[in-house]
Design an enzyme around this catalytic site. Structure first.
Site, PDB file in Angstrom:
ATOM      1  N   SER A   1       0.835  -1.197   0.000  1.00 35.26           N
ATOM      2  CA  SER A   1       0.000   0.000   0.000  1.00 35.26           C
ATOM      3  C   SER A   1       0.871   1.247   0.000  1.00 35.26           C
ATOM      4  O   SER A   1       2.083   1.170   0.059  1.00 35.26           O
ATOM      5  CB  SER A   1      -0.910  -0.002   1.225  1.00 35.26           C
ATOM      6  OG  SER A   1      -0.127   0.187   2.392  1.00 35.26           O
ATOM      7  N   LYS A   2       0.215   2.370  -0.072  1.00 34.83           N
ATOM      8  CA  LYS A   2       0.931   3.651  -0.195  1.00 34.83           C
ATOM      9  C   LYS A   2       2.020   3.831   0.858  1.00 34.83           C
ATOM     10  O   LYS A   2       3.063   4.386   0.598  1.00 34.83           O
ATOM     11  CB  LYS A   2      -0.033   4.837  -0.074  1.00 34.83           C
ATOM     12  CG  LYS A   2      -1.414   4.607  -0.648  1.00 34.83           C
ATOM     13  CD  LYS A   2      -1.444   4.603  -2.169  1.00 34.83           C
ATOM     14  CE  LYS A   2      -2.803   4.124  -2.672  1.00 34.83           C
ATOM     15  NZ  LYS A   2      -2.970   2.641  -2.550  1.00 34.83           N
TER      16      LYS A   2
END
Length: 481
Positions: A251-252
RNA sequence: GCCCCCAUCGUCUAGCGGCCUAGGACGCUGGCCUUUCAAGCCGGUAACACGGGUUCGAAUCCCGUUGGGGGCGCCA
């Protein structure tokens, strides 16, 4: 039977590396089997889909060189390929399912559903809605006809079980007590993903559905739907997901996940493709650098690993370095020119371009990513040298610095021919004169000429810099000492 | 909570019952080369999650445990 696969992104976000790998595997599988890759846009979520993301995804796919044979932008026998343009088809399919007894009108309210699910969970049961709050079919039909807002749900046969053979996971089965009567047509009249995707897979003649493991547990819904639609389900292949360095879902917060971010970070598309291909697949031997045509020749789904892979930037960058070094020098120069210009905030004139072409090969063999090149060639394009203070402190404070520079200045000023070999010969003579090792005697010159203790090879760099600028810089360093 | 999936060096992987005292690559690391930094070359570090079976024989097959992942929406 011709293999027909599809990649069907939703334009609700950028193309991330996991999606890119899914697209790539679809592409490789299609090419390997001489099949067709279809690109579809699963944009039935009117709120979250945007044209920007749609454009971005397409450009990222093209950048990677993943070409599709049929679908959005390129057209084909089943056009249109944007689901938002096929809404009527899905509505008709939903009605057809109701008429066939496979679906029914549902008026269960969100509150009812919430409460039901909460209770089920609390009681240790799966929160699976089975239509208990909904009227019999005919009554539902009448209420819908009066305009009462409601959705259409698929009626999952119970009891029952759906079993299928997944190419990468072998036999998988789900009891229907885990599969709820899912909505296929929202009260807004828009289809859900399950309906739209399944109808399209049937309509487009998709033979193999290759997608992420996150939809593995939705597969029974798709199989049930397909059969209710009167078609035979495709072969499924669910790819394990990509993880971050900590083993958690990528994820980010793990840094860059968007393909475009890697492009901007100086990663070459071929390196990205090579790296992604090997995340969950191996050609079976010790090969690490695999050409696109080799991948196509050797790729197959049964060699795809079941276990999730961690996306490791270190290896990607190493691989990128391999591809960078393998580039044609002209291509490398061309690729790097815009980066250099944007670093300088201006464009290069003809002379400067020649200089760039001259240094390019020297930095090419040293670069891992394209974006590190500008700082390595910056010394050529700044009128005044900017001395890196750390380098200065490390090198110029040594006793040999002054004499070495002074003597080099002298010798270089008198050089008849300004060439790499002449420069080298005269500087080596200087080293002999002072009894200095190349290491000790040349570093001060490097810092003086380029501003840094790290630079492309010195003799070549000086040749490209030219006599005038070289002498100026040596003098300036001397003055500062 | 319920269901599904997964499990070889830190990471990507080879391995599909004996060829494994487990191979390669990245990373890390020692050395060589060397005008810096890279690249290159040589060497090192490091793994079959655990416990039961099955078998003459298991990293490979079965079961369980543990750990990780995914799903359980009128998102996709």
């Amino acid at each position: 039977m011709t293999v027909r696969v599809r990649y069907a992104p939703s334009p609700t976000g950028y193309l991330h590396v996991g999606g890119a790998r899914t697209a790539l595997y679809n592409f490789l599988f299609a090419r390997h089997h001489g099949g067709v890759l279809i690109l579809r846009s699963d944009d039935t979520d009117q709120e979250r889909s945007t044209q920007e993301y749609y454009d971005e995804i397409l450009s990222a796919l093209r950048w990677l060189g993943i070409e599709w044979d049929e679908g959005i932008e390129v057209g084909g026998p089943h056009a249109p390929y944007r689901q938002s343009e096929r809404l009527e088809r899905y509505r008709a399919a939903a009605i057809q399912l109701v008429d066939g007894g496979h679906a029914y009108y549902s008026f269960a309210t969100p509150d009812q559903l919430d409460e039901f699910r909460k209770e089920a969970r609390a009681a240790g049961r799966a929160p699976v809605y089975d239509g208990r709050f909904d009227p019999p079919l005919e009554e539902g039909r009448e209420r819908a006809a009066t305009g009462e807002p409601g959705s259409i749900r698929f009626r999952v046969p119970r009891p029952g079980v759906t079993t299928f053979t997944d190419v990468v996971r072998d036999d998988v089965s789900f009891g229907h007590d885990q599969v709820e009567d899912f909505v296929i047509l929202r009260s807004t009249g828009y289809p859900t993903y399950h309906l739209a995707s399944t109808v399209d897979d049937v309509d487009f003649g998709i033979t193999h559905v290759i997608r992420g493991e996150d939809i593995l547990s939705s597969t029974p819904k798709h199989i049930l739907l397909t059969e209710a639609l009167g078609a035979a389900p495709p072969t499924y292949a669910h790819l394990s997901l990509l993880m971050g360095p900590d083993g958690k879902k990528l994820s980010k917060r793990h840094g860059h996940t968007a393909v475009a971010a890697y492009r901007d970070a100086g990663i070459l598309p071929a390196a990205m493709v090579n790296y992604l291909a090997l995340l969950g697949w191996s050609p079976g031997d010790d090969e690490t650098i695999v050409s696109r045509s080799d991948m196509i020749d050797r790729f197959d789904l049964d060699a795809v690993l079941k276990n999730p892979a961690i996306f490791d930037t270190a290896k990607l960058e190493w691989m990128n370095g391999v591809y960078v070094r393998d580039m044609d020098p002209g291509a490398f120069t061309a690729a790097v020119l815009p980066l250099v210009e944007s670093d300088l905030g201006r464009s290069l004139d003809a002379t400067e371009r020649e200089e760039l072409a001259a240094v390019a090969p020297l930095v090419q063999e040293r670069a891992k990513v394209l974006t590190e090149v500008p700082e390595q060639v910056r010394f050529l394009y700044r009128g005044e040298v900017e001395f890196d203070e750390d380098s200065w402190a490390k090198v110029m404070t040594k006793p040999e610095a002054g004499p070495a520079i002074a003597d080099a200045l002298d010798r270089l000023a008198g050089l008849v021919e300004w060439s790499t070999s002449a420069i080298e010969a005269s500087l080596r003579a200087m080293l002999d004169e002072h009894g200095l090792s190349a290491r000790k005697g040349l570093q001060p010159l490097r810092v003086a000429a380029t501003g840094s203790s790290v630079s492309p090879p010195l003799f070549e760099s000086l040749e490209i810099l030219g006599r005038e600028r070289t002498l100026e810089r040596l003098q300036k360093a001397l003055d500062r000492l």
